[in-house]
Write an enzyme that holds these catalytic residues in place. Structure first.
Site, short mmCIF file in Angstrom:
data_model
loop_
_atom_site.label_atom_id
_atom_site.label_comp_id
_atom_site.label_asym_id
_atom_site.label_seq_id
_atom_site.Cartn_x
_atom_site.Cartn_y
_atom_site.Cartn_z
N ASN A 1 13.41 13.79 40.11
CA ASN A 1 14.11 13.14 39.01
C ASN A 1 13.50 11.76 38.86
O ASN A 1 13.64 10.93 39.76
CB ASN A 1 15.60 13.00 39.33
N GLU B 1 29.48 7.12 42.66
CA GLU B 1 29.40 8.27 41.78
C GLU B 1 29.49 9.58 42.56
O GLU B 1 29.13 9.66 43.74
CB GLU B 1 28.12 8.23 40.95
N HIS C 1 10.30 16.02 52.32
CA HIS C 1 9.47 15.42 51.26
C HIS C 1 7.99 15.19 51.57
O HIS C 1 7.22 14.85 50.67
CB HIS C 1 10.07 14.10 50.75
N CYS D 1 29.61 17.00 44.94
CA CYS D 1 28.64 16.22 45.70
C CYS D 1 29.21 14.82 45.86
O CYS D 1 29.45 14.13 44.87
CB CYS D 1 27.32 16.19 44.92
N GLY E 1 23.99 7.19 49.61
CA GLY E 1 24.26 6.84 51.00
C GLY E 1 23.66 7.81 51.98
O GLY E 1 23.28 8.93 51.62
N SER F 1 23.46 16.24 54.17
CA SER F 1 22.03 16.01 53.98
C SER F 1 21.64 14.67 54.61
O SER F 1 22.30 13.66 54.40
CB SER F 1 21.72 15.99 52.48
N CYS G 1 22.61 2.28 49.66
CA CYS G 1 22.01 2.94 50.83
C CYS G 1 20.95 2.00 51.39
O CYS G 1 20.31 1.26 50.63
CB CYS G 1 21.35 4.25 50.39
N CYS H 1 14.16 4.87 50.75
CA CYS H 1 13.20 5.89 50.29
C CYS H 1 12.60 5.45 48.95
O CYS H 1 13.32 5.00 48.06
CB CYS H 1 13.87 7.25 50.17
N CYS I 1 13.97 6.94 45.40
CA CYS I 1 15.41 7.14 45.22
C CYS I 1 16.06 5.92 44.55
O CYS I 1 15.75 4.78 44.87
CB CYS I 1 16.05 7.40 46.57
N CYS J 1 21.04 11.51 42.20
CA CYS J 1 21.40 10.46 43.13
C CYS J 1 21.25 9.01 42.65
O CYS J 1 20.14 8.50 42.51
CB CYS J 1 20.46 10.67 44.32
N1 SAH Z 1 20.69 10.12 52.45
C1 SAH Z 1 20.77 11.53 52.45
C2 SAH Z 1 21.60 12.13 51.34
C3 SAH Z 1 21.50 11.57 49.95
S1 SAH Z 1 20.16 11.95 48.92
C4 SAH Z 1 19.39 12.15 52.47
O1 SAH Z 1 18.42 11.42 52.46
O2 SAH Z 1 19.30 13.36 52.61
C5 SAH Z 1 20.26 13.65 48.48
C6 SAH Z 1 18.88 14.25 48.25
O3 SAH Z 1 18.30 13.82 47.01
C7 SAH Z 1 17.88 13.88 49.33
O4 SAH Z 1 17.09 14.99 49.67
C8 SAH Z 1 17.04 12.84 48.62
O5 SAH Z 1 15.80 12.66 49.26
C9 SAH Z 1 16.96 13.42 47.23
N2 SAH Z 1 16.55 12.47 46.20
C10 SAH Z 1 16.75 11.15 46.12
N3 SAH Z 1 16.19 10.64 45.02
C11 SAH Z 1 15.64 11.66 44.36
C12 SAH Z 1 14.91 11.78 43.14
N4 SAH Z 1 14.65 10.72 42.39
N5 SAH Z 1 14.50 13.00 42.78
C13 SAH Z 1 14.76 14.09 43.53
N6 SAH Z 1 15.43 14.04 44.68
C14 SAH Z 1 15.87 12.84 45.11
#
Ligand code: SAH
Length: 345
Positions: A291, A93, A217, A106, A160, A192, A113, A117, A120, A334
């Site tokens: 989110n 996506e 975070h 984006c 990713g 990022s 991935c 985390c 995510c 994401c």
């Molecule tokens: N892997 C990379 C880029 C992808 S995620 C990274 O970790 O930076 C892009 C951003 O969205 C990151 O800051 C990630 O931590 C955040 N993210 C992921 N899931 C999320 C969620 N449910 N709510 C808010 N931010 C989120």
């Protein structure tokens, strides 16, 4: 049999070298590159190449394409979310966002991935594979074609971990930045990362003009490790030291992303601890109200807590903004849309 070369994943130099191996003139490489970046996907449409050359190319090479599987358009802010079908059947996506200063895309860098985390959606089933430079680029080319508008900014913040697919991401940056290609300035690109420190340091040497965003975070190791497994490998002190040296080397401000989760990392003491940890780094904090992902069990922080968090940082002299939420009605966060698609199909 030798695998065919994907011309879309090639830099100009690679195309030139490839043409030389076919006993063709080097400058044909530049011609092919220009066609591809104008969105041409059929060698027969490259009218300044002879028929013979086109046939010769077809034997050894092809042009990969993404297929638009679905587009969701936000009724709130015109944000579009694209689901693309890759040639091997995988789904990725991308998001297209309209801003006053131009259009931004984006892009995803991997299918899934592996960073794990805890908040995510992209990482719920691990990583399936890396995307090629061509597949990363094609998200932009396809969106430009579909939206009929030029893209001026790119963020590598889709599914990713870009530094876990380092070589292809570097190649993508070279291709997308090339004056005969999309010619998107490196300053208009943001990458990022969750914090792969050795790659981050190497990247500062190779592409210092690109804007760097760090998914932070949390402001202490205990909390960060519970949310982001990568922190066990590269703990906060090491990560922040690398960030500081990055800003000193590049003279560029770093962005720290901080997703606010109710009662997990949104308390006053979290804001104070964060301000202490980053006060000596040239930076800016982007606060993202979480989110919510159903499978994850976390709740989004209340807006008054988000604003309070911002005010504390500001009082401590740290610039902090609250991310504008685009495409909230179309699951633009994401990995969410791909997951819903996979569940329903
Ligand atoms: N892997 C990379 C880029 C992808 S995620 C990274 O970790 O930076 C892009 C951003 O969205 C990151 O800051 C990630 O931590 C955040 N993210 C992921 N899931 C999320 C969620 N449910 N709510 C808010 N931010 C989120």
């Amino acid at each position: 049999m030798q695998e065919k070369i994907d011309l879309k994943s090639c830099t100009i130099e690679e195309l030139e070298n490839f043409l030389e191996t076919l006993n063709e003139k080097k400058f044909r490489g530049k011609q092919i590159f220009s066609w591809i970046h104008k969105g041409v996907e059929d060698l027969d449409e490259m009218t300044n190449l002879s028929k013979d050359l086109r046939e010769k190319l077809k034997e050894k090479a092809y042009i990969s394409t993404l297929k638009i599987e679905n587009v969701l358009i936000s009724t709130i802010d015109e944000t579009r979310k694209y689901l693309f079908l890759l040639e091997d059947g995988n789904i990725i996506e991308s998001v297209w966002m309209k801003y006053k200063h131009g259009n931004s895309v984006c892009v995803s860098t991997q299918v899934g991935c592996k960073m794990g985390c805890s908040f995510c959606a992209s990482t719920l089933e691990g990583v399936i594979r890396n995307l090629t430079a061509g597949e990363i680029l094609d998200q932009i080319l396809s969106i430009q074609k579909d939206a009929k508008e030029r893209v001026s900014n790119v963020v590598l913040m889709g599914s990713g971990e870009p530094f876990d697919n380092y070589e292809e991401v570097l190649k993508f940056l070279e291709i997308v930045n090339h004056k005969n290609g999309l010619n998107i300035g490196l300053r208009n690109i943001t990458i990022s990362t969750c914090g792969l420190v050795p790659k981050l340091l190497d990247f500062a040497e190779k592409k210092p003009q690109v804007t760097l965003a760090i998914s932070l975070h949390a402001a202490n190791d205990e909390l960060r490790s519970s949310m982001m497994p990568i922190n066990r490998k590269y703990p906060l002190e090491e990560l922040l030291k690398a960030c500081k040296s990055y800003t000193e080397k590049t003279n560029k401000r770093i962005t720290f992303e901080y997703a606010l989760i109710k009662d997990v990392n949104d308390r006053e003491k979290d804001a104070i601890e964060l301000s202490k940890k980053i006060k000596n780094i040239l930076c800016h904090v982007n606060l993202i109200p979480l989110n919510q992902v159903d499978e994850r069990g976390y709740e989004r922080a209340n807006m008054d807590r988000v604003r309070n968090f911002q005010n504390i940082l500001k009082k401590k002299g740290i610039e902090a903004t609250i991310r504008r939420e685009l495409g909230r009605d179309i699951q633009a966060a994401c990995g969410q849309l791909r997951r819903r698609y996979l569940k329903n199909n």
